[in-house]
Design an enzyme around this catalytic site. Structure first.
Site, PDB file in Angstrom:
ATOM      1  CB  CYS A 295       7.064   0.258   0.680  1.00  0.00           C
ATOM      2  SG  CYS A 295       6.180   1.246   1.873  1.00  0.00           S
TER       3      CYS A 295
ATOM      4  NE  ARG B 168       2.217   0.888   9.908  1.00  0.00           N
ATOM      5  CZ  ARG B 168       1.935   1.953   9.161  1.00  0.00           C
ATOM      6  NH1 ARG B 168       1.539   3.078   9.747  1.00  0.00           N
ATOM      7  NH2 ARG B 168       2.048   1.903   7.841  1.00  0.00           N
TER       8      ARG B 168
ATOM      9  CD  GLN C 196      -0.993   1.051   5.076  1.00  0.00           C
ATOM     10  OE1 GLN C 196      -0.074   0.358   4.648  1.00  0.00           O
ATOM     11  NE2 GLN C 196      -0.802   2.288   5.503  1.00  0.00           N
TER      12      GLN C 196
ATOM     13  CG  ASP D 128      -0.037   0.747   0.805  1.00  0.00           C
ATOM     14  OD1 ASP D 128      -0.018   1.979   0.649  1.00  0.00           O
ATOM     15  OD2 ASP D 128       0.627   0.157   1.666  1.00  0.00           O
TER      16      ASP D 128
ATOM     17  CG  HIS E 271       3.788   0.688  -3.416  1.00  0.00           C
ATOM     18  ND1 HIS E 271       3.005  -0.243  -2.776  1.00  0.00           N
ATOM     19  CD2 HIS E 271       4.369   1.440  -2.450  1.00  0.00           C
ATOM     20  CE1 HIS E 271       3.125  -0.077  -1.474  1.00  0.00           C
ATOM     21  NE2 HIS E 271       3.936   0.936  -1.250  1.00  0.00           N
TER      22      HIS E 271
ATOM     23  CE  LYS F  36       3.627  12.092   6.333  1.00  0.00           C
ATOM     24  NZ  LYS F  36       3.276  11.021   7.281  1.00  0.00           N
TER      25      LYS F  36
ATOM     26  CG  HIS G  27       5.554   4.888  -1.049  1.00  0.00           C
ATOM     27  ND1 HIS G  27       5.955   3.677  -0.539  1.00  0.00           N
ATOM     28  CD2 HIS G  27       6.680   5.476  -1.548  1.00  0.00           C
ATOM     29  CE1 HIS G  27       7.258   3.546  -0.713  1.00  0.00           C
ATOM     30  NE2 HIS G  27       7.710   4.621  -1.320  1.00  0.00           N
TER      31      HIS G  27
END
Length: 641
Positions: free
Chosen positions: A334, A363, A381, A383, A385, A465, A511
């Site tokens: 992000c 992580r 990911q 991902d 945005h 979410k 997100h």
């Protein structure tokens, strides 16, 4: 007279106080036999609970999710009772309900063996058959501590010490066994008819690696033997489909202690992985996303601004350089996306801006939590945005939701459940902001006619979410995609766009990840398909096999022709019997085997064999190419993914 209001709105009046069981019996004997507990004014209670005032009552039966949880929790107590009878030196700790079962942790001088589990399960069945009444009593906190310390149950006493002073605690007794519990529980042990212990593992006391190692016994419990048998069959099938086993069998990946929680992709596995990326890239391009990439390592200051450093530090890998700067491997993508948005002036005409990134994140997961591709420390990911105006927010949510459902359908996941996770106790942003964000997600779902379940307090620290849970081929549920709406990061990073009136405005940030982790989604797909991937996804779509050495060159030429046609083909010209080679590639789940012998070489054709042993006969190479190219067309349209 007191009045009991039932869930359907009907009312029943009684001349005197009575128990939940009495109300069930008044309605009908069948319902009385099926009732495990009740909910009085939304408070879960036992069937022995005495109602002495007007109240709303729901009866909980074993066929409901609440009833199933009560069965499993009661079965955990039955397990603890059996262990204490067979192994008096064992200390009991905690025994919660988990998905599809329960566990109980014990402190014992030695590990429990499979033979021990058989003895314990047999004793549980004896105790269940005895139909022992289950009764509840309350004790003041200090008396409860003294009670368990006197019994030598020091772990229970430690749990109670953590409870605030002055509180009363409830204990449940069955036979000579008594345990600390909030309840409710089944009326008697005879209600527990279909259960099985499944495994034993180690677990640290209270999840702390610095504390004692305990023995964790897992079990499952169901309303009846038919449901239990179906679950055990599903468990057996899941074992056959285990992605770790298939990953080795199909030569897809491995793990090594030199990089715990990180995948070593073999060529075939990497091909599969890249097909997923190519598929998602085509889908996102069609949906008007742009693709970007951000650094893997960024300064601590960025993570402090985003809030990750204070809310997520324990899960981050960080290092300090010789000039005392602190850098961290990104646990999320992000902040990098925000930094990209902040470059240059953005106009309302630029919005919505949909930025996608196949970002690698790191992580820290405890070593005991790592599980093949499903739980790793380093993953990718899909991902995205999305930056938009407040007026565009709900439409963008709806677009993302529609894309999620379309993508899952392409992989054969037709059953998708949606969960809305709302504001957690530990969060950034004010309540008004959270109200607006939660309304955007729920509003998009309701507008689309999609049912959803609310998970109170389970949102991310920066926004609510949606979680998308898909059901696989053998009925297991997997939480994969997420969609989060966020006004907090744009505020913290002070990003803006210029509106129609030439004024600075704060964008909304969405997100969105659809696969979630590509590594985890790959593991799910391996198990969902049991390694038999659809042709477009298969790492190897065809293998050319020669019957004898004389057809070696012909087989090589065919394989090259297939590759030129865009088919992922290999050749096997080893000096092995054709039956051996067919069996080997069948076990490796190659979709098509192309067999060439003397006759095929003479006639300029091939024999085509499909996975499962179906012989499709002799065909020309052109017809085989046409067949495979048509079948291998990715589901995202005519453009190759």
């Amino acid at each position: 007279m007191l009045c009991i209001t039932l869930p359907d709105g009907s009312k029943r009046t009684f001349a005197h106080p009575l128990t939940v069981a009495d109300v069930a019996a008044d309605i009908g004997h069948g319902l009385a036999r099926a009732t495990l507990a009740g909910s009085v004014d939304d408070r879960p209670v036992d069937t022995s609970f005495r109602i002495d005032r007007d109240a709303r009552l729901s009866l909980i039966t074993q066929d409901s999710p609440e009833g199933l949880a009560i069965l499993r929790h009661s079965c955990a107590h039955l397990l603890a009772m059996a262990v204490k009878q067979l192994f008096p030196g064992a200390q009991v700790t905690i025994g919660p309900v988990i998905e599809e079962g329960f566990f109980y942790d014990f402190a014992f001088e030695r590990p429990f063996t499979p033979d021990d589990l058989s003895l314990i399960e047999a004793r549980m069945h004896e105790l269940a058959a005895a139909d022992l009444p289950v009764t509840r009593r309350e004790l003041p906190r200090d008396e409860a501590i003294a009670h368990f310390e006197q019994q030598g149950e020091h772990y229970k006493a430690e749990l109670i010490h953590a409870i605030p002073e002055g509180e009363s605690l409830s204990l449940y007794r069955q036979g000579d066994f008594e345990d600390l519990c909030r309840g409710p529980h089944v009326p008697s042990t005879g209600r527990l008819k279909a259960f099985k212990l499944t495994k034993v593992a180690g677990a640290y006391w209270r999840g702390d690696a610095t504390k004692a190692m305990l023995q964790r016994i897992y079990g499952t419990c169901w309303p009846d033997t038919k449901a239990l048998a179906a679950y055990l069959t599903r468990l057996e099938e899941a074992g056959k489909r285990d992605h770790r086993k298939l990953g080795a069998q199909l030569d897809l990946f491995h793990f090594d202690d030199s990089a715990p929680g990180s995948v070593f992709w073999h060529a075939r596995g990497w091909t599969l992985f890249q097909q997923l990326i190519a598929y998602m890239r085509a889908r996102q391009d069609e949906a008007d996303y742009i693709e970007v990439n951000t650094p893997d390592v960024m300064d601590r200051g960025l993570w402090e601004t985003s809030g990750h450093w204070f809310n997520y530090r324990d899960a981050m890998f960080a290092t300090t350089t010789e000039d005392e700067r602190v850098f961290a491997l990104k646990p999320m993508n992000c902040p990098g996306a925000v930094s990209l948005f902040a470059q240059g002036i953005k106009s309302y005409r630029d919005l919505p801006l949909r930025m996608a990134e196949f970002g690698k994140v790191h992580r820290y997961e405890p070593s005991g939590a790592l599980h093949g591709l499903l739980r790793v420390r380093h993953f990718t990911q899909d991902d995205a945005h999305i930056f938009c105006t407040p007026a565009q927010m709900q439409d963008e949510c709806a677009r993302s939701i529609a894309l999620v459902f379309a993508i899952y359908r392409d992989f054969g996941f037709d059953e998708v459940a949606v969960k809305l996770s709302t504001r957690p106790a530990r969060r950034i942003g004010d309540d008004a902001t959270w109200d607006a964000l939660e309304a955007a997600l729920s509003g998009a779902l309701e507008r689309m006619g999609i049912a959803y379940r609310v998970n109170p307090g389970e949102g991310a620290f920066y926004g609510p979410k949606l979680e998308f849970v898909l059901r696989d081929a053998i009925g297991r549920d997997w939480q994969c995609g997420t969609l989060q709406v966020d006004l907090n990061l744009p505020e913290r990073f002070d990003i803006h766009y210029i509106d129609e009136k030439d004024q600075r405005q704060r964008p909304v940030m969405l997100h969105r990840a659809l696969f979630g982790s590509l590594e985890r989604f790959t593991g799910i797909l391996i198990e969902h398909y049991s390694g038999l991937f659809p042709l477009w996804l298969a790492p190897r779509q065809a293998v050319v096999l020669n019957i004898s050495e004389a057809q070696g060159d012909y087989a090589q030429r065919l394989a090259k022709a297939l590759k030129r046609a865009g088919i992922r083909a290999t050749v096997d010209v080893r000096n092995e019997k054709i039956g051996y080679k067919i069996r080997e590639h069948t076990l490796q789940k190659v979709p098509y085997l192309i067999i060439v012998g003397e006759r095929e070489m003479t006639e300029g054709c091939v024999t085509l064999r499909a996975q499962g042993g179906t012989n499709l006969g002799r065909l020309t190479l052109d017809s085989v190419v046409a067949r495979l190219r048509e079948e291998a067309q990715p589901p995202c349209g005519s453009t190759p993914c």
